[in-house]
Motif scaffolding. Structure first.
Motif, short mmCIF file in Angstrom:
data_model
loop_
_atom_site.label_atom_id
_atom_site.label_comp_id
_atom_site.label_asym_id
_atom_site.label_seq_id
_atom_site.Cartn_x
_atom_site.Cartn_y
_atom_site.Cartn_z
N HIS B 60 0.85 -1.19 0.00
CA HIS B 60 0.00 0.00 0.00
C HIS B 60 0.88 1.24 0.00
CE1 HIS B 60 0.91 -0.58 4.24
NE2 HIS B 60 0.28 0.52 4.60
N LEU B 61 0.24 2.39 -0.20
CA LEU B 61 1.03 3.60 -0.44
C LEU B 61 1.25 4.46 0.80
CD1 LEU B 61 -0.17 4.50 -4.05
CD2 LEU B 61 1.73 3.07 -3.32
N HIS B 62 1.24 3.86 1.97
CA HIS B 62 1.71 4.60 3.15
C HIS B 62 3.23 4.67 3.08
CE1 HIS B 62 -2.09 4.01 5.86
NE2 HIS B 62 -2.16 5.09 5.14
N GLY B 63 3.75 5.81 3.57
CA GLY B 63 5.17 6.08 3.42
C GLY B 63 6.08 5.00 3.95
N ASP B 64 5.73 4.39 5.07
CA ASP B 64 6.62 3.39 5.67
C ASP B 64 6.66 2.08 4.89
OD1 ASP B 64 3.98 3.09 6.54
OD2 ASP B 64 4.55 2.09 8.40
N HIS B 65 5.93 2.05 3.77
CA HIS B 65 5.95 0.85 2.92
C HIS B 65 6.43 1.14 1.50
CE1 HIS B 65 3.84 -1.86 5.79
NE2 HIS B 65 3.57 -0.68 6.30
N PHE B 66 6.58 2.44 1.17
CA PHE B 66 7.00 2.68 -0.21
C PHE B 66 7.83 3.93 -0.47
CE2 PHE B 66 4.00 5.93 -1.28
CZ PHE B 66 4.20 6.31 -2.61
N TYR B 67 8.18 4.72 0.55
CA TYR B 67 8.96 5.94 0.29
C TYR B 67 10.40 5.63 -0.14
CZ TYR B 67 5.37 9.20 1.97
OH TYR B 67 4.23 9.96 2.13
N GLY B 68 10.83 4.41 -0.03
CA GLY B 68 12.17 4.07 -0.51
C GLY B 68 12.20 3.60 -1.95
N LEU B 69 11.00 3.49 -2.56
CA LEU B 69 10.94 2.90 -3.90
C LEU B 69 11.55 3.79 -4.97
CD1 LEU B 69 10.00 0.62 -5.74
CD2 LEU B 69 7.75 1.70 -5.85
#
Lengths: 301, 301
Positions: B60-69
């Motif tokens: 999902h697109l919460h920061g703690d799951h994808f801000y490193g992408l």
């Protein structure tokens, strides 16, 4: 004036090096400059209070200078930040941050102000009673600004021996600090110069990353106290510096010399080099006062 | 099947803890699951070769799951990646990644494919000759999917003693591995069962983060070998789990029990807790085989 380097390496975050971010403390204000991935962890490691950061200046939208911003904005929210936050950076920065907040169904519980920049000339982007911040247009592969942080000249300092001797009333003190003369009851005029000392000299800091060697910035940064100038490459990679629109250590030193800077701080090193000492060596052949930025290092000026 | 936890803490990256990201190695394929800020540094620290990652699954697109992408996509580019990269995640993920590449005037020199998800039901998102990956619709504050990774059942194993004894020609081996019988020249039929052993049992791994306690996922993950289920909170914060649409350790254990999972791995711990051992304690009152994820930990299943 205190400068803390959170990251000063080019291109990508790595195990022991961080992309660009630094904190400038000037006249008790704390400014965050650039915000590469991992900046919020670097802030924690360097024990910098998140709540003291109210202004963030982003030079350009390459990842190694701003991919940590959205995470920091989100973390401020999770920490129940109250203060307004001001973000200065190239046009587009608002869209990309707000899109990410929208996609995560998030919002900020504090006021978030974007100051988007698109001018090709230098402009004042921040000013209060003690500090002024101007952009330094740089030449890079995308629209890029450095930032010049200048203390304003403070009040003149009272020469208390003289003032008490002349029995001048306290109500004149602020006028004297501001440079005014005093007329005694006798009609005698006491010139300001004999009642005061010069104020502390106002300090200035110029942040210039990333940029091709560019003498156009010299009038803006002339006589700056501390110049941070990127030096991605050593002389052996000079052609690559030109091609990627970066600078060498010698070019950074040449800018420092021509700008009559008091101090040069080098950074934004390519991670191809095993040691950064060679950057100082090469720059020192041109300019005397060279310091090397490094992650976690603090400088007091 | 090998699972490496790059990060397993909720909300924000901190000095010693990282947001969600993990690498699953299954049938010699390497899948990256979620990609919080700092994931690329965690990949380096855990010595995982960037070039082996060709598929990234975002829950999902919460920061703690994808801000490193976006940083990882950019770093792949700087490292002159050649292989195609496939990214699976909620609708919107393509827009936000491409906007950031556009703003930095960047592009990928490799093929970048987005597989945007918006189905409310489970669907197959990846399949090749050895592995199949399906979504596990979760209940969270934004559109969220877990992922079920399943090995396909392999060939039957040849019982070479029997086969040599029967003097069966090599040209039948592939047929036998696939389950076929053999007819000898004599007309005698040799049933497959006496020439083979069962294949290695196909393993499966279910990743479920972030989610409210949700029994709707049970049919999808039934009999899974390893279930990673988020446990943001302990029982004392159960009301908060409901409010924020997360799970407690006991809820994760209940799902493991009802799904008849062989093994439960807990993670996505709130950073409010000083020790994570209590998560195991609480989950173990309901389900026996509980493992605790932790940053940098690897599990062999």
């Amino acid at each position: 004036m205190n400068l803390t380097i959170l990251g000063c390496y080019a291109a990508t975050p790595r195990t022991f090096t961080n992309p660009t971010s630094q904190v400038l403390e000037i006249k008790n204000r704390m400014f965050l400059i650039d915000c590469g991935e991992g900046t919020q962890v670097q802030l924690r490691k360097n024990k910098i209070k998140f709540s003291r950061i109210n202004h963030i200046f982003i030079s350009h939208l390459h990842g190694d200078h701003f991919y940590g911003l959205v995470g920091l904005v989100s973390t401020f929210m999770l920490l129940n930040r109250v203060n307004d936050l001001h973000i200065y950076g190239p046009k587009g920065i608002k869209e990309v941050i707000l899109l990410q907040l929208k996609l995560s169904n998030s919002w900020t519980n504090y006021n978030l102000y974007f100051h988007e920049l698109e001018s090709e000339g230098s402009e004042v982007v921040f000013e209060d009673e003690k500090v002024i911040v101007k952009t330094i247009p740089l030449k890079h592969r995308v629209y890029t600004n450095g930032y010049l942080f200048q203390e304003k000249t403070g009040d003149r300092k009272l020469n208390m021996d003289k003032i008490l001797n002349l029995e001048i009333d306290q109500c004149y003190y602020q006028k004297i600090k501001s440079g005014g003369d005093v007329v005694l009851e006798s009609g005698e005029v006491i010139p300001n110069s004999i009642m005061t000392f010069d104020p502390e000299p106002a300090k200035s800091y110029a942040f210039c990353s990333d940029t091709l060697y560019n003498e156009d910035i010299l009038p803006i940064i002339q006589d700056v106290d501390v110049l941070y100038h990127e030096s991605t490459f050593l002389e052996s990679e000079a052609p690559l510096a030109g091609k990627t629109m970066h600078s060498t250590a010698k070019e950074a030193a040449t800018i420092a010399l021509k700008a009559n800077a008091k101090q040069l701080v080098l950074g934004h090193y390519s991670t191809r080099y095993e040691s950064i000492e060679k950057f100082r060596e090469e720059a020192s052949t041109i300019f005397q006062n060279v310091l090397l930025a490094d992650d976690g290092k603090s400088f007091e000026f």
